[in-house]
Design a protein around this motif. Sequence first.
Motif, PDB file in Angstrom:
ATOM      1  N   ASP A  39       0.766  -0.487  -0.122  1.00 48.99           N
ATOM      2  CA  ASP A  39      -0.096  -0.337  -0.299  1.00 48.99           C
ATOM      3  C   ASP A  39       0.966   1.376   0.251  1.00 48.99           C
ATOM      4  N   LEU A  40       2.119   1.490  -0.191  1.00 50.82           N
ATOM      5  CA  LEU A  40       2.927   2.693  -0.238  1.00 50.82           C
ATOM      6  C   LEU A  40       3.030   3.055  -1.450  1.00 50.82           C
ATOM      7  N   SER A  41       2.810   4.180  -1.434  1.00 51.38           N
ATOM      8  CA  SER A  41       2.559   4.869  -2.845  1.00 51.38           C
ATOM      9  C   SER A  41       4.660   4.888  -4.221  1.00 51.38           C
ATOM     10  N   GLN A  42       5.380   5.004  -2.848  1.00 52.84           N
ATOM     11  CA  GLN A  42       6.852   4.744  -3.656  1.00 52.84           C
ATOM     12  C   GLN A  42       6.616   3.415  -4.130  1.00 52.84           C
ATOM     13  N   TYR A  43       6.066   2.818  -4.601  1.00 51.07           N
ATOM     14  CA  TYR A  43       6.982   1.323  -5.152  1.00 51.07           C
ATOM     15  C   TYR A  43       5.797   1.072  -5.988  1.00 51.07           C
ATOM     16  N   ASN A  44       6.859   0.894  -6.890  1.00 50.69           N
ATOM     17  CA  ASN A  44       5.886  -0.076  -8.626  1.00 50.69           C
ATOM     18  C   ASN A  44       6.765  -1.245  -8.349  1.00 50.69           C
ATOM     19  N   GLU A  45       4.978  -2.068  -8.274  1.00 54.72           N
ATOM     20  CA  GLU A  45       5.284  -3.085  -8.329  1.00 54.72           C
ATOM     21  C   GLU A  45       5.586  -3.838  -9.896  1.00 54.72           C
ATOM     22  N   GLU A  46       6.221  -4.773  -9.851  1.00 47.21           N
ATOM     23  CA  GLU A  46       6.511  -5.940 -10.754  1.00 47.21           C
ATOM     24  C   GLU A  46       6.216  -7.590 -11.147  1.00 47.21           C
ATOM     25  N   SER A  47       5.806  -7.759 -11.729  1.00 52.64           N
ATOM     26  CA  SER A  47       5.668  -8.886 -11.739  1.00 52.64           C
ATOM     27  C   SER A  47       6.631 -10.298 -12.365  1.00 52.64           C
ATOM     28  N   ILE A  48       6.781 -11.476 -11.497  1.00 51.40           N
ATOM     29  CA  ILE A  48       8.222 -12.151 -12.515  1.00 51.40           C
ATOM     30  C   ILE A  48       7.634 -13.419 -12.812  1.00 51.40           C
ATOM     31  N   SER A  49       8.106 -13.670 -14.225  1.00 47.57           N
ATOM     32  CA  SER A  49       7.543 -14.972 -14.336  1.00 47.57           C
ATOM     33  C   SER A  49       8.345 -16.874 -14.759  1.00 47.57           C
ATOM     34  N   LYS A  50       7.770 -17.615 -13.138  1.00 47.23           N
ATOM     35  CA  LYS A  50       8.310 -18.848 -13.240  1.00 47.23           C
ATOM     36  C   LYS A  50       7.126 -20.483 -13.774  1.00 47.23           C
ATOM     37  N   PHE A  51       7.741 -21.283 -13.111  1.00 48.98           N
ATOM     38  CA  PHE A  51       7.189 -22.446 -13.412  1.00 48.98           C
ATOM     39  C   PHE A  51       6.582 -23.199 -11.698  1.00 48.98           C
ATOM     40  N   HIS A  52       5.861 -23.673 -12.611  1.00 49.13           N
ATOM     41  CA  HIS A  52       5.941 -24.752 -11.564  1.00 49.13           C
ATOM     42  C   HIS A  52       5.875 -26.327 -11.974  1.00 49.13           C
ATOM     43  N   ALA A  53       5.517 -27.183 -10.651  1.00 47.53           N
ATOM     44  CA  ALA A  53       5.179 -28.143 -11.314  1.00 47.53           C
ATOM     45  C   ALA A  53       4.544 -29.396 -10.320  1.00 47.53           C
ATOM     46  N   GLY A  54       3.800 -30.966 -10.192  1.00 44.52           N
ATOM     47  CA  GLY A  54       3.833 -31.008  -9.173  1.00 44.52           C
ATOM     48  C   GLY A  54       2.312 -32.259  -9.329  1.00 44.52           C
ATOM     49  N   ALA A  55       1.510 -32.886  -9.126  1.00 45.91           N
ATOM     50  CA  ALA A  55       0.423 -33.556  -8.842  1.00 45.91           C
ATOM     51  C   ALA A  55      -0.846 -33.455  -8.233  1.00 45.91           C
ATOM     52  N   PHE A  56      -1.693 -33.642  -8.785  1.00 50.57           N
ATOM     53  CA  PHE A  56      -3.258 -33.757  -7.941  1.00 50.57           C
ATOM     54  C   PHE A  56      -4.007 -35.099  -7.954  1.00 50.57           C
ATOM     55  N   ALA A  57      -4.801 -34.862  -7.390  1.00 48.85           N
ATOM     56  CA  ALA A  57      -6.444 -35.551  -7.298  1.00 48.85           C
ATOM     57  C   ALA A  57      -7.511 -35.487  -7.503  1.00 48.85           C
ATOM     58  N   ARG A  58      -8.378 -35.700  -7.495  1.00 49.85           N
ATOM     59  CA  ARG A  58     -10.190 -34.818  -7.864  1.00 49.85           C
ATOM     60  C   ARG A  58     -10.589 -36.390  -6.943  1.00 49.85           C
ATOM     61  N   VAL A  59     -11.293 -35.942  -6.442  1.00 47.40           N
ATOM     62  CA  VAL A  59     -12.421 -36.640  -5.735  1.00 47.40           C
ATOM     63  C   VAL A  59     -13.676 -35.868  -6.290  1.00 47.40           C
ATOM     64  N   ASN A  60     -14.195 -36.841  -6.979  1.00 47.16           N
ATOM     65  CA  ASN A  60     -15.840 -36.488  -7.761  1.00 47.16           C
ATOM     66  C   ASN A  60     -17.186 -37.118  -6.884  1.00 47.16           C
ATOM     67  N   ILE A  61     -17.624 -36.144  -6.810  1.00 51.69           N
ATOM     68  CA  ILE A  61     -18.838 -36.614  -5.721  1.00 51.69           C
ATOM     69  C   ILE A  61     -20.403 -35.756  -6.966  1.00 51.69           C
ATOM     70  N   GLY A  62     -20.601 -36.556  -7.948  1.00 52.38           N
ATOM     71  CA  GLY A  62     -21.991 -35.880  -8.637  1.00 52.38           C
ATOM     72  C   GLY A  62     -20.691 -34.514  -9.498  1.00 52.38           C
ATOM     73  N   ARG A  63     -21.411 -33.930  -9.485  1.00 55.56           N
ATOM     74  CA  ARG A  63     -21.459 -32.557 -10.046  1.00 55.56           C
ATOM     75  C   ARG A  63     -20.262 -31.792  -9.343  1.00 55.56           C
ATOM     76  N   ILE A  64     -20.318 -31.999  -8.048  1.00 56.03           N
ATOM     77  CA  ILE A  64     -19.302 -31.808  -7.247  1.00 56.03           C
ATOM     78  C   ILE A  64     -18.029 -31.918  -6.555  1.00 56.03           C
ATOM     79  N   TYR A  65     -16.811 -32.062  -6.636  1.00 52.94           N
ATOM     80  CA  TYR A  65     -15.765 -32.412  -6.477  1.00 52.94           C
ATOM     81  C   TYR A  65     -14.785 -31.945  -5.341  1.00 52.94           C
TER      82      TYR A  65
END
Length: 190
Positions: A39-65
């Motif tokens: 919230d300090l106005s003196q700083y200009n914010e800039e994004s950095i770009s990176k990568f990510h990698a991992g795993a997922f699980a999905r438990v389906n219960i009808g239309r909800i998961y």
Amino acid sequence: MKKLAIILLLTSFLLPATAQLPLELGLKGGFTSSKLTTDLSQYNEESISKFHAGAFARVNIGRIYVQPEAYFNSKGGDLKDDGVVNSFDLKTVDVPVLLGLNLIKKGPVALRANAGPVFSFVTKKELNSVDFDKDQLEDNFLAWQYGLGIDFMMFTLDARMENGSGDLYSGPNLESKSKSFIISLGFKIL
């Protein structure tokens, strides 16, 4: 006859991929664009770009998961003040637990919406700055993710926003939160 055998063989592989299993497991990776906000106005914010990698699980219960995930990620950003760049780079293990809804499910195609908390555990801190102290960076933090996803057969594509709920950096000079945009491509192995 050979053509018919090939078509039957291919169909036998594709049919299980279109069925909705109660439990799905997969691998994912993608692009992360993150930045620190303050919230300090003196700083200009800039994004950095990176990568990510991992795993997922999905438990389906009808239309909800429910979809827990775990992946290695990089977060941070650049804060500029009068030409001085303060660079924050964190390596994290992120563990989101998302609640989702299948909005549209037509054959092998599904459109999903999901949201939930993400717990981030910092494994490595890098801070290139003369203004800030590395010890003021948090070791773990909580954020919230929300977004949309598309499934096509065994492939998944997700786009999410992540907003930090607490300060990533708390020091005498600055309080800062993390924001990220995440795009992931996944492959269901079960």
